[in-house]
Design a protein around this motif. Sequence first.
Motif, PDB file in Angstrom:
ATOM      1  N   ASP A  50       0.779  -1.233   0.000  1.00  0.00           N
ATOM      2  CA  ASP A  50       0.000   0.000   0.000  1.00  0.00           C
ATOM      3  C   ASP A  50       0.808   1.279   0.000  1.00  0.00           C
ATOM      4  O   ASP A  50       0.259   2.353  -0.263  1.00  0.00           O
ATOM      5  CB  ASP A  50      -0.975   0.011   1.194  1.00  0.00           C
ATOM      6  CG  ASP A  50      -0.298  -0.337   2.510  1.00  0.00           C
ATOM      7  OD1 ASP A  50       0.876  -0.763   2.485  1.00  0.00           O
ATOM      8  OD2 ASP A  50      -0.936  -0.198   3.563  1.00  0.00           O
ATOM      9  N   GLN A  76      -1.612  -1.403 -10.940  1.00  0.00           N
ATOM     10  CA  GLN A  76      -2.290  -1.162  -9.664  1.00  0.00           C
ATOM     11  C   GLN A  76      -3.787  -1.338  -9.846  1.00  0.00           C
ATOM     12  O   GLN A  76      -4.420  -0.606 -10.607  1.00  0.00           O
ATOM     13  CB  GLN A  76      -1.976   0.238  -9.143  1.00  0.00           C
ATOM     14  CG  GLN A  76      -2.540   0.499  -7.743  1.00  0.00           C
ATOM     15  CD  GLN A  76      -1.963   1.763  -7.114  1.00  0.00           C
ATOM     16  OE1 GLN A  76      -0.980   2.318  -7.600  1.00  0.00           O
ATOM     17  NE2 GLN A  76      -2.576   2.215  -6.047  1.00  0.00           N
ATOM     18  N   PHE A 138      -4.422   3.027   0.210  1.00  0.00           N
ATOM     19  CA  PHE A 138      -3.443   2.616  -0.791  1.00  0.00           C
ATOM     20  C   PHE A 138      -3.027   3.838  -1.610  1.00  0.00           C
ATOM     21  O   PHE A 138      -3.870   4.512  -2.193  1.00  0.00           O
ATOM     22  CB  PHE A 138      -4.034   1.540  -1.710  1.00  0.00           C
ATOM     23  CG  PHE A 138      -3.938   0.156  -1.146  1.00  0.00           C
ATOM     24  CD1 PHE A 138      -2.958  -0.724  -1.588  1.00  0.00           C
ATOM     25  CD2 PHE A 138      -4.813  -0.263  -0.160  1.00  0.00           C
ATOM     26  CE1 PHE A 138      -2.864  -1.999  -1.062  1.00  0.00           C
ATOM     27  CE2 PHE A 138      -4.722  -1.538   0.378  1.00  0.00           C
ATOM     28  CZ  PHE A 138      -3.739  -2.415  -0.079  1.00  0.00           C
ATOM     29  N   SER A 251      -2.319  -6.443   5.484  1.00  0.00           N
ATOM     30  CA  SER A 251      -1.501  -5.297   5.118  1.00  0.00           C
ATOM     31  C   SER A 251      -1.335  -4.361   6.305  1.00  0.00           C
ATOM     32  O   SER A 251      -2.067  -4.425   7.288  1.00  0.00           O
ATOM     33  CB  SER A 251      -2.148  -4.536   3.957  1.00  0.00           C
ATOM     34  OG  SER A 251      -3.335  -3.904   4.387  1.00  0.00           O
ATOM     35  N   ARG A 253      -2.063  -1.361   6.326  1.00  0.00           N
ATOM     36  CA  ARG A 253      -3.298  -0.592   6.367  1.00  0.00           C
ATOM     37  C   ARG A 253      -4.365  -1.346   7.138  1.00  0.00           C
ATOM     38  O   ARG A 253      -5.117  -0.776   7.922  1.00  0.00           O
ATOM     39  CB  ARG A 253      -3.774  -0.310   4.945  1.00  0.00           C
ATOM     40  CG  ARG A 253      -5.089   0.447   4.886  1.00  0.00           C
ATOM     41  CD  ARG A 253      -5.364   0.860   3.446  1.00  0.00           C
ATOM     42  NE  ARG A 253      -6.574   1.649   3.371  1.00  0.00           N
ATOM     43  CZ  ARG A 253      -7.753   1.157   3.051  1.00  0.00           C
ATOM     44  NH1 ARG A 253      -7.887  -0.119   2.796  1.00  0.00           N
ATOM     45  NH2 ARG A 253      -8.813   1.935   2.982  1.00  0.00           N
TER      46      ARG A 253
END
Length: 280
Positions: A50, A76, A138, A251, A253
């Motif tokens: 991310d 992406q 992200f 992740s 995140r």
Amino acid sequence: KHMCLVPEYKEMAEKWIIEGDWDPFYSELARLTLEGAKDNDKVVLSHATDKNDQRDHVIKKLIEGGASEDNITIIQLTIDPKVKARGLYHRTARQAEQSGMTMTECCKAFMEFEGEMTEEKYINMTLEAEAAQPEDGFEVHPKAILVDISGRDVTHFDNVDKALGLTRSTELPYESICAKVKPIDEARDKKVMESGFIEAFTEIIARAGSQNGQNSSLAIEEEGEDEKKVEEMKKRRSTLMKCEVSMRGLSSRALSLRDTSEGVEAQRKSLITTGKIFEE
């Protein structure tokens, strides 16, 4: 094997999660990619990265290892947040059921809400949580080709093929690809979930909380407890983490979006310790 089950990779995971040092992990991703390039003309590295600093680090390592920058293509994937949240709801509900929990029980270990968890409530809460922490989203890489996959249909493949300049065989219709890939994907998920990595990963998360001065609800006090009771608590903790893996992924995140408010922490601790959620 999952990285948390391989000693040298587990050490990388600990450095990243506990110390915030992601360099060894992403350097290894680049090394493995270069190893693959020794026997293949084209290598795909797929990872939910991310942050651009981490992406640029991998690219830098690839170039240092002999790859030409002109031969590196960054794709992406993007998706409508509501479409993603709806998909996560159904996947999480399935995971919760497989673990012997209701969707409401699973979500109350990570979110604070009243009543039963519904699809729309889950979607709204997920979108609100992400909107509250936009800095953890992200990042868009300046050199990436953005590919929208919100359609959740053949347009997903069409958009990726276009970005890579590929022509898909007409002998492989979308339905045929799905029929082959879905069973493989489900079998892989089942194998990973049963491998023991959840337990190893949870221990790392609990240690990270303790070392950062947090009284993590994932920590289990084993001293003075019956061995059988400790094992039952660990099983319940693993079940909750399975649900969170399904909901959030692993992740950086995802970890930042975990609700650590006092109420949710208490509910999570109650469910792990007793198998029930006690609410005031």
